[in-house]
Design a protein around this motif. Sequence first.
Motif, PDB file in Angstrom:
ATOM      1  N   ILE A  77       9.295   1.994   4.700  1.00 61.43           N
ATOM      2  CA  ILE A  77      10.629   2.165   4.136  1.00 61.43           C
ATOM      3  C   ILE A  77      10.911   3.662   4.119  1.00 61.43           C
ATOM      4  CG2 ILE A  77      12.133   1.745   2.146  1.00 61.43           C
ATOM      5  CD1 ILE A  77      10.031  -0.440   1.310  1.00 61.43           C
ATOM      6  N   GLY A  78      11.655   4.138   5.099  1.00 65.58           N
ATOM      7  CA  GLY A  78      11.925   5.573   5.185  1.00 65.58           C
ATOM      8  C   GLY A  78      10.635   6.357   5.322  1.00 65.58           C
ATOM      9  N   ASP A  79      10.370   7.256   4.358  1.00 65.95           N
ATOM     10  CA  ASP A  79       9.164   8.089   4.407  1.00 65.95           C
ATOM     11  C   ASP A  79       8.004   7.483   3.623  1.00 65.95           C
ATOM     12  OD1 ASP A  79      10.060   8.436   1.826  1.00 65.95           O
ATOM     13  OD2 ASP A  79       9.963  10.619   1.849  1.00 65.95           O
ATOM     14  N   LEU A  80       8.099   6.190   3.329  1.00 66.03           N
ATOM     15  CA  LEU A  80       7.067   5.502   2.548  1.00 66.03           C
ATOM     16  C   LEU A  80       6.416   4.400   3.386  1.00 66.03           C
ATOM     17  CD1 LEU A  80       5.764   5.035  -0.297  1.00 66.03           C
ATOM     18  CD2 LEU A  80       7.596   3.355  -0.675  1.00 66.03           C
ATOM     19  N   ILE A  81       5.087   4.414   3.432  1.00 67.28           N
ATOM     20  CA  ILE A  81       4.319   3.337   4.056  1.00 67.28           C
ATOM     21  C   ILE A  81       3.588   2.615   2.927  1.00 67.28           C
ATOM     22  CG2 ILE A  81       2.440   2.717   5.617  1.00 67.28           C
ATOM     23  CD1 ILE A  81       3.074   5.223   7.230  1.00 67.28           C
ATOM     24  N   ILE A  82       3.733   1.309   2.877  1.00 66.21           N
ATOM     25  CA  ILE A  82       3.045   0.497   1.880  1.00 66.21           C
ATOM     26  C   ILE A  82       2.027  -0.363   2.619  1.00 66.21           C
ATOM     27  CG2 ILE A  82       3.280  -1.237   0.066  1.00 66.21           C
ATOM     28  CD1 ILE A  82       6.296  -0.367  -0.056  1.00 66.21           C
ATOM     29  N   THR A  83       0.769  -0.260   2.196  1.00 67.91           N
ATOM     30  CA  THR A  83      -0.269  -1.091   2.811  1.00 67.91           C
ATOM     31  C   THR A  83      -0.972  -1.912   1.737  1.00 67.91           C
ATOM     32  OG1 THR A  83      -1.997   0.612   2.637  1.00 67.91           O
ATOM     33  CG2 THR A  83      -0.733   0.537   4.693  1.00 67.91           C
ATOM     34  N   VAL A  84      -1.344  -3.113   2.127  1.00 68.85           N
ATOM     35  CA  VAL A  84      -2.263  -3.933   1.333  1.00 68.85           C
ATOM     36  C   VAL A  84      -3.476  -4.125   2.229  1.00 68.85           C
ATOM     37  CG1 VAL A  84      -2.661  -6.141   0.198  1.00 68.85           C
ATOM     38  CG2 VAL A  84      -0.376  -5.082   0.120  1.00 68.85           C
ATOM     39  N   VAL A  85      -4.621  -3.633   1.753  1.00 72.95           N
ATOM     40  CA  VAL A  85      -5.825  -3.631   2.574  1.00 72.95           C
ATOM     41  C   VAL A  85      -6.948  -4.357   1.844  1.00 72.95           C
ATOM     42  CG1 VAL A  85      -7.530  -2.174   3.748  1.00 72.95           C
ATOM     43  CG2 VAL A  85      -5.134  -1.461   3.657  1.00 72.95           C
TER      44      VAL A  85
END
Length: 136
Positions: A77-85
């Motif tokens: 989302i724009g300059d945000l990376i969201i990860t679930v690892v």
Amino acid sequence: MINLPTRNGKEIETMDINAYWNAALLQQPEKMQTFFHEDAFINWHNTNEHFTVNEFIKANCEYPGNWAGDIEQLEEIGDLIITVVHVYSRNRESSFHVTSFIKIRDKKITSIDEYWGDDGTAPQWRLNKHIGTPIR
């Protein structure tokens, strides 16, 4: 080492999140350093800890054991990376899920807010109620 989801057949273009997670899981401090702005910071909210980049890399790379993992969810989302690892020890004795909110500027990390949780079975009180079913 780590499986990277793609969106419409293309990897996220803001930074190589696969390479970052590989370096973190393989506990490679020199490689990890290359992904961060020098003034970046990392927050582990579950344990109320705030780290500089060097402190974070030390905590990660000196954590005992040998690790592997899989990116289960990835959003940009724009300059945000969201990860679930899903992070787990290679001997499968330990297993965790981590949700990371990674802010990016110029293809480098400026901050990470992470939430770690131990994997395990549902508590006995819920099992006794016979509610819910296993996800996998």
